[in-house]
Design a protein around this motif. Structure first.
Motif, PDB file in Angstrom:
ATOM      1  N   SER A   3     -39.898   9.424 -20.793  1.00 47.00           N
ATOM      2  CA  SER A   3     -39.884   9.900 -19.558  1.00 47.00           C
ATOM      3  C   SER A   3     -38.420   9.700 -18.684  1.00 47.00           C
ATOM      4  CB  SER A   3     -40.728   9.764 -18.459  1.00 47.00           C
ATOM      5  OG  SER A   3     -41.982  10.062 -19.009  1.00 47.00           O
ATOM      6  N   LEU A   4     -37.964   8.529 -18.844  1.00 51.66           N
ATOM      7  CA  LEU A   4     -36.426   8.124 -18.430  1.00 51.66           C
ATOM      8  C   LEU A   4     -35.397   8.994 -19.284  1.00 51.66           C
ATOM      9  CD1 LEU A   4     -37.058   4.213 -17.983  1.00 51.66           C
ATOM     10  CD2 LEU A   4     -37.030   5.899 -16.257  1.00 51.66           C
ATOM     11  N   ARG A   5     -35.778   9.171 -20.444  1.00 53.31           N
ATOM     12  CA  ARG A   5     -34.754   9.621 -21.275  1.00 53.31           C
ATOM     13  C   ARG A   5     -34.632  11.139 -21.035  1.00 53.31           C
ATOM     14  NH1 ARG A   5     -36.501   6.436 -26.833  1.00 53.31           N
ATOM     15  NH2 ARG A   5     -34.971   4.587 -26.728  1.00 53.31           N
ATOM     16  N   GLU A   6     -35.816  11.714 -20.832  1.00 52.47           N
ATOM     17  CA  GLU A   6     -35.918  13.096 -20.574  1.00 52.47           C
ATOM     18  C   GLU A   6     -35.279  13.406 -19.365  1.00 52.47           C
ATOM     19  OE1 GLU A   6     -39.190  16.532 -19.644  1.00 52.47           O
ATOM     20  OE2 GLU A   6     -39.806  14.700 -20.358  1.00 52.47           O
ATOM     21  N   ARG A   7     -35.374  12.651 -18.131  1.00 59.96           N
ATOM     22  CA  ARG A   7     -34.649  12.838 -16.939  1.00 59.96           C
ATOM     23  C   ARG A   7     -33.209  12.652 -16.983  1.00 59.96           C
ATOM     24  NH1 ARG A   7     -35.209  14.700 -11.798  1.00 59.96           N
ATOM     25  NH2 ARG A   7     -33.808  13.835 -10.364  1.00 59.96           N
TER      26      ARG A   7
END
Length: 249
Positions: free
Chosen positions: A168-172
Motif C-alpha cells: 500500500s505504501l509503494r502503491e501510494r
C-alpha cells in the motif's frame, strides 16, 4: 537481541541495498547497478563496456533489428485487419512481443559485454541490491543456504506480515508520481513522496533484519559470501520515469 542487531547491520547502508525501489525486473535492476560509478569502479568496467551497456538503455528500441522487423510485420497486419477489435488484439500482441524482444536484447548485451568475473560480481551485487528478500525469490539461493522447510516457512511468514501494508505504501508512492488524485503544490507533493521513501526504507530495513534473523550463523556467513564484497551505493529516489544511465547524459 544481540544477534538480530548484528545481522541488521548488513541489512542497512553498508552494501548496495536499494531501498524503496519500484518493482523492476532483474535485468533492469542490474543495469541500474551498472550505471553507478561505485559499481563501475568495483567491477573495473572499461569505457567501451560502459558505452555498450548505456546504449541499450538510451538508444531507441527501433534500433534493435528484431523490433524493426516486428513493427513492419505489425503494420502489415493492422492494414489487413477488418475491425477495431482485431486491431486492438494485434497491438496488444505486438507490445507484448516487443517487451520480450527488448528484454532479450538487454540480457544478451549484458551477457556479452561483461567478462565472467564481472558477471559473477554483478550477480553478487544484485543480491546486495535486492536484500534478504532475494532468498525467497531465487531457488538457487535457497538451496545454497540449505534452508530447512521450517526456515522457509518462517521466512514466508515474515514476508507475508509485511505484505499486509508495504504494498500500500509503494502503491501510494507510485500513484503520486503518475497521477495525483487532486491538484497540489509541487513542493507539497515532493515532500510527501520523500516522506514515503523514508517510511518505506525503514520498513524494509525492519523486514530485512527479521528475514536475516531466521538464518543460522553459518547460513548468515553463506549469505554474505553470496553477496560478495559490500559496495556502498547512495541511491537516489526511485522515480517511475527513471532509466538506467540517463543521469549521465
Amino acid at each position: 537481541m544481540g544477534v538480530v542487531q548484528a545481522l541488521s547491520l548488513f541489512a542497512d547502508d553498508n552494501s548496495a541495498r536499494r531501498y524503496a525501489a519500484l518493482d523492476r525486473d532483474a535485468v533492469t535492476c542490474k543495469y541500474f547497478s551498472l550505471s553507478t560509478k561505485q559499481v563501475q569502479d568495483s567491477l573495473k568496467l572499461t569505457q567501451q563496456q560502459i558505452k555498450s551497456l548505456e546504449s541499450v538503455m538510451l538508444f531507441s528500441p527501433t534500433n534493435i533489428p528484431a523490433i524493426a522487423e516486428l513493427r513492419r510485420s505489425q503494420k502489415q497486419l493492422l492494414e489487413a485487419a477488418h475491425s477495431d477489435k482485431e486491431r486492438t488484439k494485434i497491438r496488444r500482441a505486438g507490445n507484448e512481443k516487443a517487451s520480450f524482444l527488448i528484454q532479450q536484447y538487454s540480457r544478451t548485451t549484458l551477457r556479452s559485454a561483461l567478462f565472467p568475473a564481472q558477471a559473477k560480481g554483478l550477480d553478487e551485487l544484485f543480491l546486495q541490491m535486492k536484500g534478504p528478500h532475494a532468498i525467497l525469490e531465487d531457488t538457487n539461493v535457497t538451496q545454497e543456504l540449505n534452508l530447512s522447510k521450517e526456515q522457509i516457512s518462517q521466512l514466508n511468514d515474515v514476508s507475508d506480515s509485511y505484505s499486509q501494508f508495504l504494498p500500500s505504501l509503494r502503491e501510494r508512492f507510485l500513484r503520486l508520481q503518475i497521477q495525483p488524485t487532486r491538484n497540489r503544490d509541487r513542493a507539497d507533493l515532493d515532500s510527501e513522496i520523500q516522506s514515503l521513501v523514508r517510511v518505506i526504507k525503514e520498513v524494509e530495513k525492519d523486514r530485512d533484519a527479521e528475514l536475516l534473523a531466521v538464518l543460522s550463523e553459518e547460513q548468515h556467513r553463506s549469505w554474505k559470501n553470496l553477496c560478495g564484497v559490500p559496495v556502498s551505493i547512495d541511491w537516489k529516489m526511485d522515480y517511475f520515469s527513471d532509466v538506467p544511465f540517463q543521469d549521465e547524459k
